[in-house]
Design an enzyme around this catalytic site. Structure first.
Site, mmCIF file in Angstrom:
data_model
loop_
_atom_site.group_PDB
_atom_site.id
_atom_site.type_symbol
_atom_site.label_atom_id
_atom_site.label_comp_id
_atom_site.label_asym_id
_atom_site.label_seq_id
_atom_site.Cartn_x
_atom_site.Cartn_y
_atom_site.Cartn_z
ATOM 1 N N ASN A 181 0.811 -1.228 0.000
ATOM 2 C CA ASN A 181 0.000 0.000 0.000
ATOM 3 C C ASN A 181 0.840 1.272 0.000
ATOM 4 O OD1 ASN A 181 0.817 -0.469 2.623
ATOM 5 N ND2 ASN A 181 -1.095 0.200 3.553
ATOM 6 N N CYS A 316 -3.180 1.444 6.773
ATOM 7 C CA CYS A 316 -3.369 0.810 8.078
ATOM 8 C C CYS A 316 -3.996 1.742 9.108
ATOM 9 C CB CYS A 316 -2.033 0.284 8.592
ATOM 10 S SG CYS A 316 -0.744 1.552 8.647
ATOM 11 N N GLU A 490 8.282 3.035 14.753
ATOM 12 C CA GLU A 490 9.064 3.495 13.608
ATOM 13 C C GLU A 490 9.056 5.013 13.600
ATOM 14 O OE1 GLU A 490 6.906 1.484 10.520
ATOM 15 O OE2 GLU A 490 8.312 -0.182 10.501
#
Length: 511
Positions: A181, A316, A490
């Site tokens: 994605n 997401c 992250e």
């Protein structure tokens, strides 16, 4: 594929060819760029010449064929990454930073070409693809700086004869498995941190979108990043399990980073148990988007559209449920439909397109099943609610009201352009509904009541909260979730710690 896209891709390949003179192989540079994987600084085919097709999801046209690698090639990549780690870890932080910045600068100059590749293999509108490249490059720049700030600790000792220290050292070879994605940004976000920390990587990109990964390797090579530091193994769906198993079970791989579904993440975690690997997992989401009575409804609609329909809803952190307080429910629905009605569905390369195709027909089928389930249980379609005439991978942007908790959209992640709107009475009910899921990646809410803002921000069981804002990502923030939405972070100053071990040292006999 449109003529313009074919032309642009040919120009990009020609650009690769112009700059690939240092690669001494029999094949042309253009074929290297799109028809080979990248292992130990070499553009290599699969051992027996196996390939699989990469197609444009907008029309099914063949873009390229890339190597369909298996366990043996993956083991080779791991071995080369392990050898390269012995050298790369000894580069100073400043030396690594210089190379990462050079990589960033070269990709920045070729940003348009990279965006064209994203649109070709992923389908998202070109404007979104450009935004993705900018976002991904921001992580390379960010971690090029953060790598110079990997500080340890000097610990006050209770004994005059001892000196106590904490050192931070790279974990080693990292297996990085990325999704389709955001095929460029997800690689740059993880690889940037790993390389800055002193790790080497073996990347397994999604089988639907491997070309973006290969393009980043080409520019890494041009930046002077040494052979074996960055490796990309491409494979089809048929061989993805064995490639993933090698990365998880190899004793030479010290860490797995995965972005994708919670179901797949659990499998990878289980496979990593025997070698006790470090894992970072950015998994599925089921975000709620809450609009309280005190909210600026117009601003909430803008935020909802930005968060929900970016990438055709295939992100997401995309809200899966719109929770709207009863006093502003009708107003929100009406204004949301008005904005969605202005969307232009089409090939991402076409001017004016605001929503491209879904990645494949299976994704369309899931959206359609959620829509049909909601309608069968009393949901009212306000706009959309059907497959789009553009083709089998397109679905009309959809808004459905009168959603109830027994509908699939309330328990499953749709991952598509469907905005289901649920009515609630009070704050307690909204928070209960938002938290009634095993996922906890992101959450959003709009309110102008400062006391409510503090309460809800603290009560939502998620890793990230957008307050009066639908776009929440940045390289400086800690991106990640809780519960079954993952482990680790992250980005931010914490992102690089995912690739570092802490070593305690005790110096005795000082005096």
């Amino acid at each position: 594929m449109s003529r313009k896209l074919v032309s642009d891709l040919k120009l990009l390949i020609k650009s690769f060819s112009t700059h690939c003179t240092s690669i001494q192989q029999s094949r042309s540079a253009s074929s290297l760029a799109f028809k080979n994987a990248y292992i130990n600084g070499q553009w290599v085919p699969a051992e027996d010449g196996r390939t699989f097709p990469v197609r444009n999801p907008a029309n099914g046209d063949l873009i390229s064929e890339v190597p369909d690698m298996q366990a043996k090639e993956t083991e080779t990549a791991v071995n080369h990454a392990s050898d390269a780690f012995k050298r790369w870890k000894n580069y100073t932080a400043i030396e690594r930073s210089i190379l990462l910045k050079k990589w960033h600068d070269i990709m920045t100059k070729n940003q348009e070409g990279l965006a064209q590749i994203v649109t070709a293999e992923n389908g998202k509108p070109l404007a979104e693809a450009r935004g993705e490249i900018t976002y991904g490059l921001s992580f390379v720049e960010w971690f090029a700086e953060e790598g110079k700030r990997i500080y340890g600790d000097v610990i006050p000792s209770a004994f005059q004869s001892k000196r106590l220290l904490h050192l931070k050292q790279p974990v080693g070879v990292c297996g990085i498995i990325t999704p389709w994605n955001s095929p460029s940004a997800m690689i740059l976000r993880t690889v940037g941190a790993a390389l800055a920390a002193g790790c080497t990587v073996v990347v397994k990109p999604a089988e639907d979108t491997p070309l973006s990964a290969l393009a980043t390797c080409y520019f890494a090579e041009q930046a002077g990043i040494p052979a074996g530091v960055l490796n990309v193994v491409t494979c089809s769906q048929q061989h993805v399990s064995e490639v993933g198993r090698v990365l998880c079970q190899s004793p030479k791989v010290s860490k797995i980073s995965f972005t994708g579904s919670s179901a797949t993440g659990k499998i990878l975690m289980k496979q990593s148990v025997d070698t006790v690997k470090r894992v970072s997992m950015e998994l599925g989401g089921h975000a709620a988007f809450i609009v309280f009575n005190s909210a600026d409804v117009d601003a909430a609609v803008v935020g909802a559209v930005a968060a929900k329909f970016r990438g055709a809803g295939q992100t997401c952190i995309s809200p899966n449920r719109m929770l709207v307080q009863e006093e502003v429910y009708d107003e929100f629905c009406e204004k949301l439909v008005k904005v969605v009605s202005q969307f232009v569905v089409g090939d991402g390369q076409e001017d004016g397109t605001t929503q491209g195709p879904l990645i494949h027909e299976k994704a369309v089928n899931k959206v359609d099943s959620h829509v049909k389930d909601a309608v069968a249980k009393g949901g009212k379609v306000l706009i959309g609610g059907e497959r789009h005439v553009k083709g089998p991978t397109f679905y009309s942007p959809t808004v459905i009201r009168d959603i109830t908790e027994d509908m699939l959209v309330c328990s499953e992640e749709t991952f598509g352009p469907l905005a289901p709107v649920i009515k609630f009475k009070n704050e307690e009910e909204a928070v209960l509904l938002a938290n009634s899921t095993r996922f906890g990646l992101a959450g959003y809410f709009y309110s102008q009541d400062i006391r409510q803002i503090w309460r809800v921000a603290e009560d939502l069981e998620v890793g990230m909260v957008g307050i009066n804002e639908g776009i929440i990502f940045s390289p400086s923030i800690a991106f990640g979730g809780i519960k079954e939405s993952g482990l680790g972070r992250e980005g931010s100053k914490y992102g690089i710690d995912e690739y570092l071990n802490i070593k305690y040292t005790c110096f005795g006999g000082i005096c």
